[in-house]
Design a protein around this motif. Structure first.
Motif, PDB file in Angstrom:
ATOM      1  N   VAL A  16      22.356 -25.446 -15.375  1.00  0.00           N
ATOM      2  CA  VAL A  16      22.117 -25.116 -13.979  1.00  0.00           C
ATOM      3  C   VAL A  16      23.172 -24.101 -13.565  1.00  0.00           C
ATOM      4  N   VAL A  17      22.713 -22.922 -13.185  1.00  0.00           N
ATOM      5  CA  VAL A  17      23.615 -21.845 -12.769  1.00  0.00           C
ATOM      6  C   VAL A  17      23.660 -21.834 -11.245  1.00  0.00           C
ATOM      7  N   TYR A  18      24.844 -22.076 -10.690  1.00  0.00           N
ATOM      8  CA  TYR A  18      25.045 -22.009  -9.246  1.00  0.00           C
ATOM      9  C   TYR A  18      25.532 -20.603  -8.917  1.00  0.00           C
ATOM     10  N   HIS A  19      24.819 -19.947  -7.990  1.00  0.00           N
ATOM     11  CA  HIS A  19      25.176 -18.573  -7.648  1.00  0.00           C
ATOM     12  C   HIS A  19      25.071 -18.371  -6.149  1.00  0.00           C
ATOM     13  N   ASP A  20      25.337 -17.137  -5.703  1.00  0.00           N
ATOM     14  CA  ASP A  20      25.396 -16.855  -4.274  1.00  0.00           C
ATOM     15  C   ASP A  20      24.054 -16.965  -3.551  1.00  0.00           C
ATOM     16  N   ARG A  21      22.959 -17.127  -4.279  1.00  0.00           N
ATOM     17  CA  ARG A  21      21.651 -17.283  -3.644  1.00  0.00           C
ATOM     18  C   ARG A  21      21.001 -18.622  -3.959  1.00  0.00           C
ATOM     19  N   GLY A  22      21.761 -19.572  -4.450  1.00  0.00           N
ATOM     20  CA  GLY A  22      21.208 -20.892  -4.743  1.00  0.00           C
ATOM     21  C   GLY A  22      21.502 -21.339  -6.158  1.00  0.00           C
TER      22      GLY A  22
END
Length: 53
Positions: A16-22
Protein backbone atom coordinates in the motif's frame (compact mmCIF):
# COMPACT_ATOMS: atom_id res chain seq x y z
CA UNK A 1 -6.55 -4.70 -11.14
CA UNK A 2 -8.51 -1.51 -11.25
CA UNK A 3 -5.49 0.69 -10.50
CA UNK A 4 -3.38 -0.80 -13.31
CA UNK A 5 -0.64 -2.41 -11.24
CA UNK A 6 -0.50 -6.06 -12.25
CA UNK A 7 2.33 -8.38 -11.30
CA UNK A 8 3.09 -11.70 -12.93
CA UNK A 9 5.63 -12.86 -10.34
CA UNK A 10 4.41 -15.82 -8.35
CA UNK A 11 5.77 -14.48 -5.07
CA UNK A 12 4.47 -10.90 -5.42
CA UNK A 13 2.76 -9.37 -2.39
CA UNK A 14 0.46 -6.42 -1.94
CA UNK A 15 2.02 -3.06 -0.99
CA UNK A 16 0.00 0.00 0.00
CA UNK A 17 1.60 3.23 -1.19
CA UNK A 18 0.53 6.30 0.79
CA UNK A 19 0.97 9.47 -1.24
CA UNK A 20 -0.19 13.08 -1.45
CA UNK A 21 -3.43 12.09 -3.22
CA UNK A 22 -4.45 9.11 -1.11
CA UNK A 23 -3.41 5.46 -1.31
CA UNK A 24 -2.69 3.05 -4.15
CA UNK A 25 -2.26 -0.73 -4.07
CA UNK A 26 0.73 -2.17 -5.92
CA UNK A 27 1.66 -5.84 -6.34
CA UNK A 28 5.42 -6.43 -6.34
CA UNK A 29 8.05 -8.75 -4.90
CA UNK A 30 9.71 -6.02 -2.81
CA UNK A 31 9.10 -2.53 -1.46
CA UNK A 32 11.71 -1.08 -3.82
CA UNK A 33 10.01 -2.57 -6.88
CA UNK A 34 6.62 -1.34 -5.66
CA UNK A 35 8.05 2.18 -5.37
CA UNK A 36 9.59 2.00 -8.85
CA UNK A 37 6.31 0.83 -10.39
CA UNK A 38 4.33 3.54 -8.63
CA UNK A 39 6.76 6.33 -9.60
CA UNK A 40 6.84 5.12 -13.22
CA UNK A 41 3.08 5.50 -13.45
CA UNK A 42 2.68 8.60 -11.25
CA UNK A 43 5.92 10.63 -11.41
CA UNK A 44 4.19 13.80 -10.17
CA UNK A 45 3.07 12.35 -6.82
CA UNK A 46 4.90 12.49 -3.50
CA UNK A 47 5.21 9.16 -1.67
CA UNK A 48 4.82 9.40 2.11
CA UNK A 49 5.27 5.74 3.05
CA UNK A 50 4.88 2.19 1.78
CA UNK A 51 3.55 -0.64 3.92
CA UNK A 52 2.94 -4.28 3.20
CA UNK A 53 -0.75 -4.93 2.72
Amino acid sequence: MADGFTSYEGNAVLWVVYHDRGTTHVHATSEAIALMRFMAKYPDRTVKKIVRG
